[in-house]
Scaffold this motif. Structure first.
Motif, mmCIF file in Angstrom:
data_model
loop_
_atom_site.group_PDB
_atom_site.id
_atom_site.type_symbol
_atom_site.label_atom_id
_atom_site.label_comp_id
_atom_site.label_asym_id
_atom_site.label_seq_id
_atom_site.Cartn_x
_atom_site.Cartn_y
_atom_site.Cartn_z
ATOM 1 N N ILE A 110 0.835 -1.210 0.000
ATOM 2 C CA ILE A 110 0.000 0.000 0.000
ATOM 3 C C ILE A 110 0.867 1.256 0.000
ATOM 4 O O ILE A 110 0.558 2.241 -0.682
ATOM 5 C CB ILE A 110 -0.961 -0.014 1.203
ATOM 6 C CG1 ILE A 110 -1.913 -1.205 1.090
ATOM 7 C CG2 ILE A 110 -1.749 1.297 1.278
ATOM 8 C CD1 ILE A 110 -2.886 -1.342 2.246
ATOM 9 N N GLY A 111 1.979 1.216 0.737
ATOM 10 C CA GLY A 111 2.881 2.363 0.766
ATOM 11 C C GLY A 111 3.505 2.646 -0.585
ATOM 12 O O GLY A 111 3.661 3.807 -0.984
ATOM 13 N N THR A 112 3.858 1.580 -1.314
ATOM 14 C CA THR A 112 4.420 1.761 -2.664
ATOM 15 C C THR A 112 3.405 2.440 -3.576
ATOM 16 O O THR A 112 3.737 3.369 -4.322
ATOM 17 C CB THR A 112 4.840 0.407 -3.255
ATOM 18 O OG1 THR A 112 5.831 -0.198 -2.424
ATOM 19 C CG2 THR A 112 5.396 0.577 -4.666
ATOM 20 N N GLY A 113 2.159 1.973 -3.505
ATOM 21 C CA GLY A 113 1.114 2.587 -4.318
ATOM 22 C C GLY A 113 0.884 4.038 -3.937
ATOM 23 O O GLY A 113 0.709 4.899 -4.811
ATOM 24 N N PHE A 114 0.902 4.311 -2.638
ATOM 25 C CA PHE A 114 0.709 5.674 -2.156
ATOM 26 C C PHE A 114 1.805 6.603 -2.680
ATOM 27 O O PHE A 114 1.517 7.703 -3.185
ATOM 28 C CB PHE A 114 0.709 5.676 -0.622
ATOM 29 C CG PHE A 114 0.667 7.042 -0.004
ATOM 30 C CD1 PHE A 114 -0.533 7.727 0.125
ATOM 31 C CD2 PHE A 114 1.824 7.656 0.451
ATOM 32 C CE1 PHE A 114 -0.577 9.004 0.700
ATOM 33 C CE2 PHE A 114 1.802 8.919 1.022
ATOM 34 C CZ PHE A 114 0.597 9.591 1.141
ATOM 35 N N LEU A 115 3.059 6.177 -2.590
ATOM 36 C CA LEU A 115 4.168 7.017 -3.047
ATOM 37 C C LEU A 115 4.134 7.221 -4.563
ATOM 38 O O LEU A 115 4.434 8.317 -5.054
ATOM 39 C CB LEU A 115 5.497 6.389 -2.626
ATOM 40 C CG LEU A 115 5.774 6.373 -1.109
ATOM 41 C CD1 LEU A 115 7.067 5.618 -0.815
ATOM 42 C CD2 LEU A 115 5.860 7.797 -0.559
ATOM 43 N N ALA A 116 3.776 6.161 -5.287
ATOM 44 C CA ALA A 116 3.668 6.288 -6.743
ATOM 45 C C ALA A 116 2.568 7.277 -7.117
ATOM 46 O O ALA A 116 2.732 8.105 -8.022
ATOM 47 C CB ALA A 116 3.391 4.921 -7.372
ATOM 48 N N GLY A 117 1.436 7.195 -6.403
ATOM 49 C CA GLY A 117 0.357 8.152 -6.648
ATOM 50 C C GLY A 117 0.767 9.568 -6.305
ATOM 51 O O GLY A 117 0.405 10.519 -7.006
ATOM 52 N N CYS A 118 1.551 9.714 -5.225
ATOM 53 C CA CYS A 118 2.065 11.042 -4.851
ATOM 54 C C CYS A 118 2.939 11.621 -5.959
ATOM 55 O O CYS A 118 2.849 12.814 -6.268
ATOM 56 C CB CYS A 118 2.870 10.952 -3.557
ATOM 57 S SG CYS A 118 1.872 10.805 -2.064
ATOM 58 N N LEU A 119 3.778 10.777 -6.541
ATOM 59 C CA LEU A 119 4.664 11.245 -7.611
ATOM 60 C C LEU A 119 3.844 11.763 -8.796
ATOM 61 O O LEU A 119 4.113 12.861 -9.317
ATOM 62 C CB LEU A 119 5.597 10.127 -8.061
ATOM 63 C CG LEU A 119 6.531 10.471 -9.224
ATOM 64 C CD1 LEU A 119 7.462 11.621 -8.852
ATOM 65 C CD2 LEU A 119 7.350 9.249 -9.648
ATOM 66 N N ASN A 120 2.847 10.980 -9.222
ATOM 67 C CA ASN A 120 1.981 11.432 -10.312
ATOM 68 C C ASN A 120 1.290 12.739 -9.950
ATOM 69 O O ASN A 120 1.225 13.679 -10.753
ATOM 70 C CB ASN A 120 0.928 10.368 -10.625
ATOM 71 C CG ASN A 120 1.480 9.196 -11.411
ATOM 72 O OD1 ASN A 120 2.481 9.322 -12.117
ATOM 73 N ND2 ASN A 120 0.849 8.042 -11.278
ATOM 74 N N GLY A 121 0.748 12.812 -8.726
ATOM 75 C CA GLY A 121 0.019 13.998 -8.305
ATOM 76 C C GLY A 121 0.891 15.228 -8.217
ATOM 77 O O GLY A 121 0.488 16.313 -8.658
ATOM 78 N N LEU A 229 -5.052 8.718 -4.372
ATOM 79 C CA LEU A 229 -6.038 7.695 -4.069
ATOM 80 C C LEU A 229 -5.933 6.517 -5.030
ATOM 81 O O LEU A 229 -5.948 5.351 -4.601
ATOM 82 C CB LEU A 229 -7.436 8.308 -4.144
ATOM 83 C CG LEU A 229 -8.599 7.480 -3.604
ATOM 84 C CD1 LEU A 229 -8.369 7.130 -2.145
ATOM 85 C CD2 LEU A 229 -9.906 8.245 -3.765
ATOM 86 N N ILE A 230 -5.785 6.798 -6.323
ATOM 87 C CA ILE A 230 -5.722 5.678 -7.262
ATOM 88 C C ILE A 230 -4.399 4.914 -7.126
ATOM 89 O O ILE A 230 -4.354 3.700 -7.282
ATOM 90 C CB ILE A 230 -5.952 6.148 -8.717
ATOM 91 C CG1 ILE A 230 -6.223 4.928 -9.606
ATOM 92 C CG2 ILE A 230 -4.771 6.950 -9.257
ATOM 93 C CD1 ILE A 230 -6.725 5.266 -10.977
ATOM 94 N N GLY A 231 -3.315 5.607 -6.775
ATOM 95 C CA GLY A 231 -2.065 4.912 -6.517
ATOM 96 C C GLY A 231 -2.187 3.991 -5.317
ATOM 97 O O GLY A 231 -1.720 2.838 -5.333
ATOM 98 N N THR A 232 -2.850 4.474 -4.262
ATOM 99 C CA THR A 232 -3.058 3.662 -3.063
ATOM 100 C C THR A 232 -3.909 2.441 -3.369
ATOM 101 O O THR A 232 -3.629 1.328 -2.906
ATOM 102 C CB THR A 232 -3.730 4.506 -1.966
ATOM 103 O OG1 THR A 232 -2.930 5.668 -1.712
ATOM 104 C CG2 THR A 232 -3.877 3.709 -0.684
#
Length: 336
Positions: A110-121, A229-232
């Protein structure tokens, strides 16, 4: 309220049963029932028990579908989600093999998805002139590239202690555990979109970014939230993916972005933003899942399944346009 004629006039127009059936969601329910009947007709083993047993490997995509609905409603798109699933699943496997307990593997995915979504955002909200499709195409290549480099020459990794993550794939009666998580996510996402101020802001942003900005809506903040949210949710998808496959490879998550976009569009969410709801998208998601299971039980080629989903996507995009054209012709004919 009583009118001059003495009749009662409802403040809110009452929709008839016919209108509900002819609505997009009503049509989707009919298609869903037709898919269940088709599955039972083409496969002797197609029943509720077998469908729920095979659901876990497909249901994980629906987590991303909810968040992708938000993304499309604000007139954006994210095509990096499949690569995020690949990266999160890969790192989750490495964490599990390093002796990290289940809670740690959950945090890694979940943390990986969150950070990836943060990067996109962060990229999209700081460089607002960049289109989301191009940015997420670039990050898609980056995320999958990192996963491929991490996997090395073998191109795959398996969890040495698969029993650790098996609890996420358990059955609760006839239902898989992931089904309840999807149901809870559906209630939350649908409620937020249809019953909260934040949901109304999503529609406003999708209808017109500039107008929403001048109306005092924090457009960039909302965009950031949606991409995080979508990254998470991609990280959550990776977690449940691991619970059924116990491993990851360079093709993990490939095509997931198209699947979830197809679910959303087939469910009535407009790619141009500002239109649609998650009720239809949820029905569409389960329809596609049940269709995949039915065709899979008949050993139908997976490429043919992709063709069918692609056709559904094209038809669902064309139907509103055709309806609009026919409506305009009727109005012109009535005026002439």
């Amino acid at each position: 309220m009583a009118g001059k004629s003495g009749r009662e006039i409802n403040a809110v127009p009452q929709s008839s049963v016919k209108q509900k059936i002819l609505s997009w969601e009503g049509g989707l329910v009919i298609i869903f029932i037709a898919v269940l009947i088709l599955g039972a007709a083409i496969s002797p083993t197609y029943n509720f028990s077998s469908v729920f047993r095979e659901m876990p490997k497909y249901l994980c995509e629906i987590f991303m579908m909810f968040a992708m609905g938000y993304i499309l409603i604000i007139a954006e798109i994210d095509i990096s989600v499949g690569a995020i699933v690949c990266l999160a699943a890969t790192l989750g496997c490495f964490a599990g093999n390093a002796g990290v307990p289940l809670a740690g593997v959950i945090a890694v995915c979940i943390g990986t998805g969150f950070l990836a979504g943060c990067l996109n955002g962060v990229i999209l909200t700081h460089f607002t002139e960049l289109p989301s499709m191009i940015v997420t195409l670039g990050t898609q290549i980056i995320f999958r590239g990192i996963a491929e480099v991490s996997l090395g020459s073998g191109g795959s990794v398996s969890m040495s202690n698969s029993k650790m993550i098996m609890p996420l794939a358990t059955m609760v009666g006839p239902f898989p555990l992931v089904f309840f998580f999807v149901a809870i996510a559906a209630v939350i996402f649908i409620f937020v979109l249809s019953r909260t101020t934040f949901g109304r802001k999503l529609y406003a942003v999708g209808s017109n970014h500039t107008a929403a900005h001048y109306a005092g809506i924090p457009v960039q903040k909302i965009r950031m939230i949606c991409f995080v949210l979508i990254g998470t949710m991609a990280g959550v998808c990776a977690l449940f993916y691991l619970s059924t496959t116990f491993g990851a490879n360079t093709t993990t998550g490939q095509g997931y972005e198209m699947d979830v976009i197809a679910m959303c569009v087939f469910g009535g969410i407009a790619t141009t933003g500002g239109k649609g709801n998650l009720i239809g998208a949820t029905i569409a998601g389960f329809t596609i899942v049940c269709l995949r299971i039915a065709l899979g039980q008949r050993n139908i080629n997976t490429q043919l399944i992709l063709v069918i989903i692609g056709l559904l996507l094209i038809v669902s995009v064309l139907i509103p346009r055709i309806s609009e054209v026919l409506g305009n012709r009727k109005r012109r004919a009535a005026q002439s």
